[in-house]
Design an enzyme around this catalytic site. Sequence first.
Site, PDB file in Angstrom:
ATOM      1  N   ASP A  78      29.505  48.007  38.621  1.00 15.26           N
ATOM      2  CA  ASP A  78      30.650  48.241  37.735  1.00 15.26           C
ATOM      3  C   ASP A  78      30.584  49.693  37.280  1.00 15.26           C
ATOM      4  O   ASP A  78      29.976  50.001  36.257  1.00 15.26           O
ATOM      5  CB  ASP A  78      30.584  47.331  36.502  1.00 15.26           C
ATOM      6  CG  ASP A  78      30.937  45.893  36.822  1.00 15.26           C
ATOM      7  OD1 ASP A  78      32.124  45.615  37.007  1.00 15.26           O
ATOM      8  OD2 ASP A  78      30.017  45.058  36.891  1.00 15.26           O
ATOM      9  N   ARG A  86      27.505  52.240  34.569  1.00 17.50           N
ATOM     10  CA  ARG A  86      26.095  51.923  34.816  1.00 17.50           C
ATOM     11  C   ARG A  86      25.344  53.184  35.261  1.00 17.50           C
ATOM     12  O   ARG A  86      24.154  53.313  35.028  1.00 17.50           O
ATOM     13  CB  ARG A  86      25.965  50.859  35.909  1.00 17.50           C
ATOM     14  CG  ARG A  86      26.874  49.647  35.764  1.00 17.50           C
ATOM     15  CD  ARG A  86      26.633  48.854  34.511  1.00 17.50           C
ATOM     16  NE  ARG A  86      27.428  47.637  34.532  1.00 17.50           N
ATOM     17  CZ  ARG A  86      27.831  47.001  33.449  1.00 17.50           C
ATOM     18  NH1 ARG A  86      27.525  47.454  32.249  1.00 17.50           N
ATOM     19  NH2 ARG A  86      28.547  45.889  33.538  1.00 17.50           N
ATOM     20  N   ARG A 148      39.041  50.344  28.730  1.00 17.83           N
ATOM     21  CA  ARG A 148      38.838  50.135  30.162  1.00 17.83           C
ATOM     22  C   ARG A 148      40.172  50.128  30.907  1.00 17.83           C
ATOM     23  O   ARG A 148      40.209  50.205  32.129  1.00 17.83           O
ATOM     24  CB  ARG A 148      38.097  48.817  30.392  1.00 17.83           C
ATOM     25  CG  ARG A 148      36.744  48.753  29.705  1.00 17.83           C
ATOM     26  CD  ARG A 148      36.168  47.351  29.726  1.00 17.83           C
ATOM     27  NE  ARG A 148      35.837  46.923  31.080  1.00 17.83           N
ATOM     28  CZ  ARG A 148      35.567  45.661  31.402  1.00 17.83           C
ATOM     29  NH1 ARG A 148      35.627  44.701  30.467  1.00 17.83           N
ATOM     30  NH2 ARG A 148      35.262  45.338  32.640  1.00 17.83           N
ATOM     31  N   LYS A 178      41.013  44.937  39.154  1.00 17.86           N
ATOM     32  CA  LYS A 178      40.635  43.790  38.328  1.00 17.86           C
ATOM     33  C   LYS A 178      41.367  43.872  36.980  1.00 17.86           C
ATOM     34  O   LYS A 178      41.845  44.948  36.606  1.00 17.86           O
ATOM     35  CB  LYS A 178      39.113  43.741  38.135  1.00 17.86           C
ATOM     36  CG  LYS A 178      38.513  44.926  37.360  1.00 17.86           C
ATOM     37  CD  LYS A 178      37.002  44.831  37.338  1.00 17.86           C
ATOM     38  CE  LYS A 178      36.392  45.879  36.425  1.00 17.86           C
ATOM     39  NZ  LYS A 178      34.925  45.894  36.468  1.00 17.86           N
ATOM     40  N   HIS A 179      41.504  42.751  36.270  1.00 19.50           N
ATOM     41  CA  HIS A 179      41.054  41.384  36.491  1.00 19.50           C
ATOM     42  C   HIS A 179      42.305  40.531  36.702  1.00 19.50           C
ATOM     43  O   HIS A 179      43.068  40.335  35.742  1.00 19.50           O
ATOM     44  CB  HIS A 179      40.268  40.857  35.293  1.00 19.50           C
ATOM     45  CG  HIS A 179      39.115  41.740  34.876  1.00 19.50           C
ATOM     46  ND1 HIS A 179      39.270  42.870  34.121  1.00 19.50           N
ATOM     47  CD2 HIS A 179      37.779  41.624  35.122  1.00 19.50           C
ATOM     48  CE1 HIS A 179      38.081  43.420  33.894  1.00 19.50           C
ATOM     49  NE2 HIS A 179      37.164  42.685  34.500  1.00 19.50           N
ATOM     50  N   HIS A 191      33.598  36.853  28.513  1.00 12.07           N
ATOM     51  CA  HIS A 191      32.148  36.723  28.508  1.00 12.07           C
ATOM     52  C   HIS A 191      31.722  35.626  27.522  1.00 12.07           C
ATOM     53  O   HIS A 191      30.658  35.036  27.666  1.00 12.07           O
ATOM     54  CB  HIS A 191      31.475  38.034  28.075  1.00 12.07           C
ATOM     55  CG  HIS A 191      31.629  39.156  29.061  1.00 12.07           C
ATOM     56  ND1 HIS A 191      32.683  40.033  29.033  1.00 12.07           N
ATOM     57  CD2 HIS A 191      30.857  39.531  30.102  1.00 12.07           C
ATOM     58  CE1 HIS A 191      32.537  40.912  30.010  1.00 12.07           C
ATOM     59  NE2 HIS A 191      31.442  40.639  30.672  1.00 12.07           N
ATOM     60  N   ASP A 264      34.992  37.302  39.077  1.00 12.43           N
ATOM     61  CA  ASP A 264      34.152  37.878  38.039  1.00 12.43           C
ATOM     62  C   ASP A 264      32.907  36.990  37.938  1.00 12.43           C
ATOM     63  O   ASP A 264      32.853  35.895  38.533  1.00 12.43           O
ATOM     64  CB  ASP A 264      34.919  37.935  36.714  1.00 12.43           C
ATOM     65  CG  ASP A 264      34.456  39.076  35.810  1.00 12.43           C
ATOM     66  OD1 ASP A 264      33.329  39.573  36.011  1.00 12.43           O
ATOM     67  OD2 ASP A 264      35.208  39.472  34.902  1.00 12.43           O
TER      68      ASP A 264
END
Length: 535
Positions: A78, A86, A148, A178-179, A191, A264
């Site tokens: 990601d 990351r 995002r 995405k998403h 999440h 996901d």
Amino acid sequence: MDGKAWTLEEKIGQLFICGFHSLVPDEQIKMLVQRYYVGGVVYFRRNIASVEQLAELSRSLQALPRSRPELPLFVSIDQEGGMVARLDHEGMSRIPGNMALGAADDPSLTEEVARLAAKEMLQLGINFNFAPCVDVNNNPANPVIGVRSFGERPDRVAVQGSAAVRGYQTQGVIATAKHFPGHGDTAVDSHRGLASVPHGKERLHQVELTPFREAIAAGVDAIMTAHVIFPAFEPEGIPATLSRRVLTGLLREELGFGGLIVTDCLEMKAIAEHYGIAEGAVQAIEAGADLVLVSHTLADQRAAIERVAEAVRSGRISEARIDRSLERILALKAKRIGSAEQALTAATAGEGPLTPEAESGALLRRAAERSVTLVKGAGSLPLESDRPVLVVWPELRHRTEVDEPAVHPYTLADALRPLHGQVSATVIGTQPCDEEITTVMERSKEFDQIVVATYTAEGGIPEGQQSLVRRLQQLPDKRLIIVSTRNPYDLLAFPEIETYLCLYENRPYSLDAAAKVLVGKAQPQGVLPVSLIQG
């Protein structure tokens, strides 16, 4: 599917992307690749220590002995940029996030940034990016998308998202929109729970689906599903990831998408707590998903793979259904990665930066300077150069699902000091306690120019930050400037504030750009990508 005959286990394994917890290939990922034949891995920060280490990790994974050594692994990450990055270590370019690029409002710039990111990912052996996020963020209370997203206007999100897709894929990295069908208008983080978007089909086609249609037209390789319920498309209350009506009926048949559909992570609570991870994997493949993502736990990864195998053996899923996904996977691996040997040699990073600073720095500074947005208070800038300024900085001290503390802390005060001779700083937490607030109030008595950076990771701005700003507003004869360093919606907590400057991330290039605006060495150029109350 040429060559030696495929076993059912080999076919099913290719449909899974799994994570692990170390800086080198550990027993977890070795087992998954060698005994369960998984088709790909996903990296998190836990797998990254340095440029050289990560490139060697990618080489080591591609070199693992396995039943089909000629077939490369998907190596995914990601790397959205900004607050979901990351790759944020020394030697890696810290690319801007989507909302910063949305504020810069230049698709050619977005494409250039994506090309830079893709070039560096390839040097690290990464061939699959779970980006760009093309959700339309039109809900200020959204706790997981926010910056995002490129913004709240579907047309602009569509143009920017397509530019990012082109940037990644022209360099040879698989891009993922995405998403799907859109996570922007939710107030629940998938999440942590199961969200629903209750709008009708007409509205969903006009808003949420617009960027996905454009991404498909741009040739996007992959689309990631949302663990979100869309009653207009799926009246039985099944989340999109598990819905055949959404993945096959809407995405494949109505929108004509022929690439890979990737879920996901199934360990997110929206699936894990309501359906179970193993059953979720079966239902996702039944719905039309080609790749199943299980990021963390070996027991869950094994159970999901084994449950899918049981479903095929029992006749619940046909082997022909598995074959269709396998054909898409193999075709994309051949198109973007080539052979395992080619993937092995793609990871070329050694010591030092992936991209010379002279090349990357100019681009990233330009992107940051284009993104800084003055929402209110042009008359309050610049700061007076002959009077001291206090900078209040909120430090992110805990990891969230989408944000992680910076590896190399750098504050707005650090950025401002080379440009202003009298800068003092007070550091607080993003959820400051009463003692921290009291300390700021005491220090503020010594200054008549105060710059407060705000930071909201999820949900609304923390009460401690709100309280601090309100108390500072009550002080007489103070020039108070608020700089949001992540969430532009912070202004909604104190709409009467006179001077409000928007950043969309707290990374060094953005802070340097904001400092230039604060001292008058640059003009704010950003176009606000979302609607705010303006007094």
